[in-house]
Every structure is written in structure tokens, then in C-alpha cells.
Motif scaffolding. Sequence first.
Motif, short mmCIF file in Angstrom:
data_model
loop_
_atom_site.label_atom_id
_atom_site.label_comp_id
_atom_site.label_asym_id
_atom_site.label_seq_id
_atom_site.Cartn_x
_atom_site.Cartn_y
_atom_site.Cartn_z
N PRO A 46 0.80 -1.23 0.00
CA PRO A 46 0.00 0.00 0.00
C PRO A 46 0.83 1.28 0.00
O PRO A 46 0.26 2.35 -0.11
N ARG A 47 2.15 1.18 0.13
CA ARG A 47 2.98 2.38 0.20
C ARG A 47 4.08 2.33 -0.85
O ARG A 47 4.47 1.26 -1.32
N SER A 48 4.59 3.51 -1.18
CA SER A 48 5.77 3.57 -2.03
C SER A 48 7.01 3.19 -1.22
O SER A 48 6.98 3.12 0.01
N ILE A 49 8.13 2.96 -1.94
CA ILE A 49 9.36 2.58 -1.24
C ILE A 49 9.79 3.68 -0.28
O ILE A 49 10.23 3.42 0.85
N ALA A 50 9.67 4.94 -0.70
CA ALA A 50 10.06 6.05 0.17
C ALA A 50 9.22 6.08 1.44
O ALA A 50 9.73 6.33 2.54
N ARG A 51 7.92 5.80 1.30
CA ARG A 51 7.07 5.84 2.49
C ARG A 51 7.32 4.63 3.38
O ARG A 51 7.23 4.72 4.60
N ARG A 58 10.49 5.31 11.59
CA ARG A 58 9.71 5.68 12.77
C ARG A 58 9.46 4.47 13.66
O ARG A 58 9.39 4.58 14.88
N TYR A 59 9.33 3.30 13.05
CA TYR A 59 9.14 2.08 13.82
C TYR A 59 10.35 1.79 14.70
O TYR A 59 10.23 1.39 15.85
N LEU A 60 11.55 2.02 14.16
CA LEU A 60 12.77 1.79 14.94
C LEU A 60 12.92 2.85 16.03
O LEU A 60 13.43 2.57 17.12
N ARG A 61 12.48 4.09 15.74
CA ARG A 61 12.68 5.18 16.69
C ARG A 61 11.65 5.19 17.80
O ARG A 61 11.92 5.64 18.92
N ALA A 336 2.02 11.69 13.20
CA ALA A 336 2.60 10.65 14.08
C ALA A 336 2.28 9.26 13.57
O ALA A 336 3.05 8.33 13.76
N ILE A 337 1.13 9.09 12.92
CA ILE A 337 0.75 7.80 12.35
C ILE A 337 0.79 7.98 10.83
O ILE A 337 0.00 8.72 10.26
N LEU A 338 1.72 7.30 10.17
CA LEU A 338 1.87 7.48 8.72
C LEU A 338 0.86 6.60 7.99
O LEU A 338 0.57 5.50 8.41
#
Length: 338
Positions: A46-51, A58-61, A336-338
Amino acid sequence: METMLTKVNAGVGGAVLMSALITPPPVWTFGAVGAAAALLNASPGPRSIARWAAVGYRYLRERTIPDALSRQPGVTMTWALYPDHGTMQDPHRRAAFHDAFSRALTFAGNQARTAGIQVHVTHHATVSDHTAHTQTISVHVPKGLVGQPARVLDTLAGEFAGLGVLMPLTPEPIPVVSERGSGWVSLDDGRFAATARITAWPEECGGDLMPKLLLGQHAERSIGVLYRPLTAGQSRRSTKWQEAAGEAFTTDKIKQEAQANTSDTRRGALVQGATLVDLDAYLTVWGDSPEAITGARWQAVLTADRHRIHLDWLTGQQHRAHVMTTPHGASTRKGAIL
């Protein structure tokens, strides 16, 4: 933003090719334009590579729910709203409900020079011997945005009181995530949850998410919609740049006519005093086991497909996405939620 970056990248690529007719540019410019196009347009899922890269970062942070996610400085008020019985089922009464809510959003958007006031609406269906529905409305005024936030909150409370029975409410604490699995989280109260972002729904849906996803469903679900109304000036500037980008980069004649019709409708609404609203919608399904969550997700997908609603199950963000279907989502930081 992704669409705008893609069009800008296309314009840059065209400029590089045109310049090659006069003076050959450095070879790396072709590689840079091609790499940017691949990152923005290749979509595994559902997302592009950049997204996907942004989501992974953000998941790691943020492996836990940070306090800054839902505790932005400012003033927040929450009310329990009980609309008159049958309001959401009747199309005429629902349209009047939406018009009244739209007037409240327009007022909220025009109370500051910049956008920032957030209005958050939640609907929760609890299934037992009978299905109980709970609705809340929360308003968050960021610190320093408005000199007297109480004036804004009192006025909005008066607007919302016309929608049904309005009662002040103190939200329960955010449930703590005790375990995470593939596409679900376990909370400290014994429940399991999975949250999806509602990325699109057709015009014929009429914004009618509650009847389609909650009413008549024999499953415990929650819906949260976060509204960020723009000011009149920002709405006009946004419309101007959207029209300019569409005219400059769209070559498909049919798409140009569709965008022109949309622009005319949007312009007419702005002339009548409306405002643009940035909104995010989320759906949470609940269960008492991972297997129940898997079944609830499948049923939600079937319901969404039936009504042409698109769901993105927020891979890697389940540990905090469920906050968006609670009243605490009103003070959530934008993006905050992409």
C-alpha cells in the motif's frame, strides 16, 4: 505530498532532458532523477518505497508509545455525545448532522492565523447481549495558538450541543501494550486490537463510515476521525496551488476535466464560507485472542471492499495506532501515524 513530489520529479526530469539538447548535463543527474522516481512510484504493497522507509525509521525510533504522541501541550476537552435515535440511519437527518458539524469545524479553523485546532470524533461498538454504541468528541487547542482557549472550547461545546445530548467526559487512561504480534497488539486489560488507517472512501459513501462499518455489525469495533480545519487563507492558498499543479503536470484530458470539476466544487464551497479540512480516519477491531483478531480483520476487509473503502493495516505501527480510536487521539501530533 507523494503526488506532489512525483510531479516535481517529473518536471525536473523533463528539464534535464531538455537541457541535454543544449549542453549535456552530468551523468549523475539522470541517475538521481531515476532513483527519485523509483522511490516515489514503486509501491510494494500500500505504500511507495520512500514511504516504507519512513515508516521503518519511525518504527525503529518509537518502539513504545511516547508521551509526546498523545500529550501535546495545550488544552483538551472531551464530551460524550448521544445523537438522537436514528440520526445516522436517516439520510436527511444525517445530512443535517454533517452540516452542523461542518459549521463547527469552520469556526474552529478561523480562530487562529494558522491551523492547529484538532477535533477528534470516536465511535465505539461493544457487542454483548445487545450492541452498545458510544460516541465522543474531543477538541485540542495547542499551547500558544489561541490567547483564550476556553472561549473557543465553550463556543464549540454550544455548537456540539445542537447535535444531541452532550456530557463532559474524562477519558480513561491509554491501555498499555503488553505484547505485539504480526498485525496485532495485546493490551494490559486482556484485549487484543488491530488498527487500520482508512485511506479512501468514494463520494457515494457520503462520509457515512459509522453505519457502514459499525451499525449492523456483530463485532466489537472502533472508529476514530481526526479533523484539522484550515484557516480561510490557508484554504485559498491550498486550492490555488492544487489547481496550478494539476494544470501544469496533468496531460490526461479526462483527468484534467475531472480535476476542473472538483476545483469548481471546492471553489464554490470556499466562496460560501466553507474551509478545507485535513482529516485522518482509523478503524480498530477488537478480540480476545490472536485468532479472533485474524477473523475480525478479515470481516472488516470484506465489509470495506463491499463499500469500496480502502484500509491500510499500518504494518509496524500497531503498538501505537490503537490510540487513534480513543479520545486521546485528539492531541496527537500531526503525522505521528503514517
